[in-house]
Design a protein around this motif. Structure first.
Motif, PDB file in Angstrom:
ATOM      1  N   LEU A  28       0.830  -1.203   0.000  1.00 10.64           N
ATOM      2  CA  LEU A  28       0.000   0.000   0.000  1.00 10.64           C
ATOM      3  C   LEU A  28       0.864   1.253   0.000  1.00 10.64           C
ATOM      4  O   LEU A  28       0.534   2.259  -0.636  1.00 10.64           O
ATOM      5  CB  LEU A  28      -0.937   0.007   1.209  1.00 10.64           C
ATOM      6  N   GLY A  29       1.982   1.213   0.720  1.00 11.48           N
ATOM      7  CA  GLY A  29       2.916   2.334   0.691  1.00 11.48           C
ATOM      8  C   GLY A  29       3.495   2.539  -0.686  1.00 11.48           C
ATOM      9  O   GLY A  29       3.660   3.683  -1.157  1.00 11.48           O
ATOM     10  N   LEU A  30       3.818   1.439  -1.362  1.00 11.78           N
ATOM     11  CA  LEU A  30       4.317   1.533  -2.733  1.00 11.78           C
ATOM     12  C   LEU A  30       3.264   2.141  -3.654  1.00 11.78           C
ATOM     13  O   LEU A  30       3.577   2.996  -4.497  1.00 11.78           O
ATOM     14  CB  LEU A  30       4.715   0.140  -3.224  1.00 11.78           C
ATOM     15  N   LEU A  31       2.027   1.728  -3.496  1.00  9.70           N
ATOM     16  CA  LEU A  31       0.949   2.263  -4.324  1.00  9.70           C
ATOM     17  C   LEU A  31       0.807   3.765  -4.125  1.00  9.70           C
ATOM     18  O   LEU A  31       0.665   4.526  -5.093  1.00  9.70           O
ATOM     19  CB  LEU A  31      -0.361   1.553  -3.980  1.00  9.70           C
ATOM     20  N   ILE A  32       0.831   4.206  -2.867  1.00  9.93           N
ATOM     21  CA  ILE A  32       0.723   5.640  -2.579  1.00  9.93           C
ATOM     22  C   ILE A  32       1.885   6.398  -3.208  1.00  9.93           C
ATOM     23  O   ILE A  32       1.703   7.479  -3.794  1.00  9.93           O
ATOM     24  CB  ILE A  32       0.677   5.864  -1.057  1.00  9.93           C
ATOM     25  N   TYR A  33       3.074   5.846  -3.119  1.00 10.39           N
ATOM     26  CA  TYR A  33       4.247   6.505  -3.696  1.00 10.39           C
ATOM     27  C   TYR A  33       4.108   6.666  -5.202  1.00 10.39           C
ATOM     28  O   TYR A  33       4.342   7.744  -5.758  1.00 10.39           O
ATOM     29  CB  TYR A  33       5.499   5.694  -3.367  1.00 10.39           C
ATOM     30  N   VAL A  34       3.695   5.612  -5.866  1.00  4.65           N
ATOM     31  CA  VAL A  34       3.595   5.655  -7.326  1.00  4.65           C
ATOM     32  C   VAL A  34       2.480   6.611  -7.766  1.00  4.65           C
ATOM     33  O   VAL A  34       2.641   7.365  -8.729  1.00  4.65           O
ATOM     34  CB  VAL A  34       3.345   4.237  -7.882  1.00  4.65           C
ATOM     35  N   LEU A  35       1.357   6.610  -7.052  1.00 11.76           N
ATOM     36  CA  LEU A  35       0.222   7.438  -7.469  1.00 11.76           C
ATOM     37  C   LEU A  35       0.407   8.910  -7.133  1.00 11.76           C
ATOM     38  O   LEU A  35      -0.112   9.775  -7.841  1.00 11.76           O
ATOM     39  CB  LEU A  35      -1.058   6.926  -6.816  1.00 11.76           C
ATOM     40  N   ALA A  36       1.128   9.208  -6.044  1.00 16.26           N
ATOM     41  CA  ALA A  36       1.163  10.592  -5.571  1.00 16.26           C
ATOM     42  C   ALA A  36       2.505  11.280  -5.698  1.00 16.26           C
ATOM     43  O   ALA A  36       2.551  12.511  -5.742  1.00 16.26           O
ATOM     44  CB  ALA A  36       0.712  10.635  -4.109  1.00 16.26           C
ATOM     45  N   ASP A  37       3.613  10.544  -5.764  1.00 17.65           N
ATOM     46  CA  ASP A  37       4.910  11.218  -5.630  1.00 17.65           C
ATOM     47  C   ASP A  37       5.941  10.848  -6.690  1.00 17.65           C
ATOM     48  O   ASP A  37       6.784  11.685  -7.036  1.00 17.65           O
ATOM     49  CB  ASP A  37       5.483  10.906  -4.245  1.00 17.65           C
TER      50      ASP A  37
END
Length: 666
Positions: free
Chosen positions: A52-61
């Motif tokens: 989930l942290g990886l997903l947030i990183y890819v989508l937002a940063d």
């Protein structure tokens, strides 16, 4: 050793978390143009939140293409993600470290929660915010502490409001291995708690970014990159229509690229002492060179807004920290419950003590020292050795895996590696010595049920003797003054240990063989109930969550029980022994009535004996009955409670559980 299916899931989860964290770390330091503190923020959050942290990183940063980080991270929802990442990275690190330390120290859960909050807030404010961001915020360290206090307070409150109930209910739930830092489940609960904490803190962080109280995502470029970009801008201006398009594109980027120095010494009271780029509606991430200052702005949140937001965060925190105490016992610690796993359906509440949980807990599979199939029998007669005219028996308790059916094994407490324990067969008047060695994970004693003994030999723990500790021994010695059918069993944690198999038959022949009621066959029946759920064995009890689903005679469930072979006209003495721990079993024999000849070890006078076809065998009771084979065929001995003749509620080959076949030949 993996104990529950969730352990396999967690192992996969943490492998994915490791791979996700490795990718984020590699991409952040190789490709993504943002300050080092934000790089570490995403790395830590991905470590805690896994894929989930990886997903947030890819989508937002994660910069989609070179030079697009500023525009990509501009939306307010992404800036809120950046602000929450920085909050969670610092706060969660403090919380997790505190949770591991308090668990190791054996502090109660409610103190654990308080320490976690203080540690998370302190680490987030003093370390991750004010210290790590000092060079970007400007001003002194203590100025930055003061300016970061309120945003950190609000964000931490909302995060802990989400984490605290997760930790309380899952750590103090049915599987309390979650309280042990040495278990995967502990880290799984921490990971899930961080995920929920991120979700609860995110809306507050979006609002604070929009109001200029906190920064969001930022862009940090090397000076060479900025010079190259300026060259591209000048080249774009030299064109006509195409140049105008380029001008607008780079002007938008330049909006974030130019650091503002209007108020370099007072960057505002934000989470890192700054706004998020331009105005609160912009939401963009600032860009700076390696020596550029962090852009500053005054927040536009009003005092009533801050007071209201802060008050709601305190209310949410109080609810998350205090409310679980209505349902779980927060006075317990990891040391109190010892990683116990409770039976499914057992009712636990805020008043359930640790001792009750430990007695009702599953046998931990890691304690198993041996595993036996159907080829190993229980109730094997133990030969005594003679020492100066004394019959000596050696008994040793241990934890084993025991087959009750061809395809079902239970985790049991055994004596000499068998369930039931070995049969002790002596004669009235014998002097006996029984050496008991305890290899269980808890203390134990042995009681000689129904015998008249010196008080110190009777066996009740802490009443007539000190409990035998794990690894300890105790010597029982007495003269057998009675005859008949007796048994021995644990008298320490009785509802747990006897229910898990710690008992055995004690048969005492009369000193005058003429007084023995003779029969052609002699068969001992020891009754027991078992509770096995989700691959674990729990002590069965007549209570919610403790009801049994397997039943055994001499350690076996039908159709794996014995077959008694006889001929027409022969007699069978059946010795029913109530080794069962909490249930009554009406034991019935097909093929005609039997004669009840003894009760509780006492022979019934011939004139008082009576015929029956069913006797209620309660815990501790014994009945000796004599049955005659009148006709050929297969006749059953069984409990007359239908559920007790099933295996996990299923009949197999005509029955299950408490059934034995008498095969009578002509």
């Amino acid at each position: 050793m993996f104990v529950q299916p969730v352990d396999y899931f967690l192992a996969v989860w943490f492998v994915l978390a490791g791979l996700s964290t490795a990718y984020v770390a590699w991409d952040q330091f190789r490709n993504n143009p943002e300050p080092v503190v934000m790089k570490w923020g995403f790395i830590l959050v991905t470590l805690y939140m896994g894929p989930l942290g990886l997903l947030i990183y890819v989508l937002a940063d994660k910069e989609p293409r070179p030079g697009e980080h500023e525009a990509f991270t501009k939306p307010l929802w992404k800036q809120g993600v950046g602000s929450t990442i920085h909050c969670v990275a610092g706060d969660a690190t403090g919380i997790i470290l505190a949770a591991a330390i308090t668990a190791a120290l054996g502090l109660p859960m409610w103190i654990d929660l308080v320490v976690e909050y203080v540690a998370g807030f302190a680490f987030g404010l003093f370390i991750f915010q004010s210290l790590f961001m000092k060079s970007m915020m400007g001003g002194t360290y203590w100025d930055n502490v003061r300016k970061s206090f309120m945003p950190e307070f609000i964000s931490m409150n909302f995060m802990m409001a989400g984490m605290a109930p997760i930790m309380s209910f899952l750590m103090m739930g049915s599987d309390m291995r979650a309280m042990e830092p040495t278990e995967l489940l502990f880290w799984g609960v921490m990971s899930f708690g961080v995920i929920v904490g991120f979700v609860t803190a995110y809306p507050a962080n979006v609002w604070m970014v929009a109001r200029g109280l906190k920064h969001g995502l930022m862009t940090e470029r090397e000076p060479e990159f900025d010079k190259a970009r300026e060259g591209r801008r000048e080249h774009a201006h030299s064109g006509a229509k195409a140049g105008m398009v380029g001008h607008h594109a780079y002007a938008r980027l330049d909006e974030h690229a130019k650091p503002r120095h209007a108020n370099p010494g007072n960057p505002g009271p934000g989470h890192h002492g700054s706004g998020h780029g331009s105005s609160h509606g912009d939401g963009g991430g600032g860009s700076r060179g390696s020596h550029g200052g962090h852009d500053g702005m005054e927040p536009d949140a009003t005092v009533p807004q801050l007071a209201a937001f802060g008050g709601v965060s305190v209310l949410a925190l109080a609810l998350g920290m205090i409310a679980p105490a209505n349902w779980v016992n927060l006075t317990l610690s990891a040391r109190d419950v010892g990683g116990a796993i409770m039976p499914p359906g057992m009712i636990m509440d805020r008043d359930t003590p640790a001792a009750a949980m430990l007695d009702m807990a599953a046998v931990h599979p890691r304690l198993i020292t041996a595993s036996h199939g159907l080829e190993v029998r229980g109730d094997r007669e133990l030969e005594a050795r003679m020492e100066n005219g004394v019959k000596v028996f050696d008994l040793e308790t241990s934890v084993i895996r025991w087959a009750i059916l061809a395809d079902v094994k239970v985790d049991a407490y055994a004596i000499n590696g068998q369930v039931p324990g070995p049969r002790l067969h002596i004669r009235q008047g014998d002097r006996v010595r029984i050496n008991v060695t305890n290899r269980l994970p808890e203390s134990t004693t042995i009681h000689w049920h129904g015998l008249i003994l010196p008080n110190e030999m009777d066996g009740p723990a802490e009443i007539t003797q000190e409990p035998i500790p794990p690894g300890g021994s105790y010597r029982y010695e007495f003269t057998a003054g009675q005859s008949g059918t007796y048994f021995y069993h644990s008298h320490d944690h009785v509802d747990r240990q006897q229910a898990l198999g710690l008992y055995g038959a004690l048969i005492i022949d009369p000193v005058n063989p003429q007084n023995e009621i003779a029969a052609d066959h002699d068969y001992v029946i020891q009754l027991q109930e078992w509770l096995m759920r989700e691959g674990l064995t729990f002590p069965s009890m007549p209570m919610d969550g403790g009801q049994p689903n397997y039943f055994t005679i001499n350690g076996r469930a039908y159709p794996s029980t014995d077959t008694i072979r006889m001929k027409v006209g022969e007699t069978l003495k059946v010795r029913f022994i109530g080794t069962n721990n909490g249930f009554i079993h009406p034991m019935h024999i097909h093929g005609g009535p039997f004669e009840v000849v003894a009760r509780d070890g006492e022979t019934i006078p011939e004139s008082a004996r009576f015929l029956a076809d069913t006797v209620n065998v309660g815990p501790g009771q014994r009945y000796d009955v004599v049955w005659q084979a009148r006709r050929p065929g297969k006749w059953l001995i069984h409990c007359h409670i239908g559920h007790h003749t099933t295996n996990n509620n299923v009949e197999e080959k005509g029955g299950g559980g408490l059934m034995v076949v008498i095969d009578v030949q002509p």
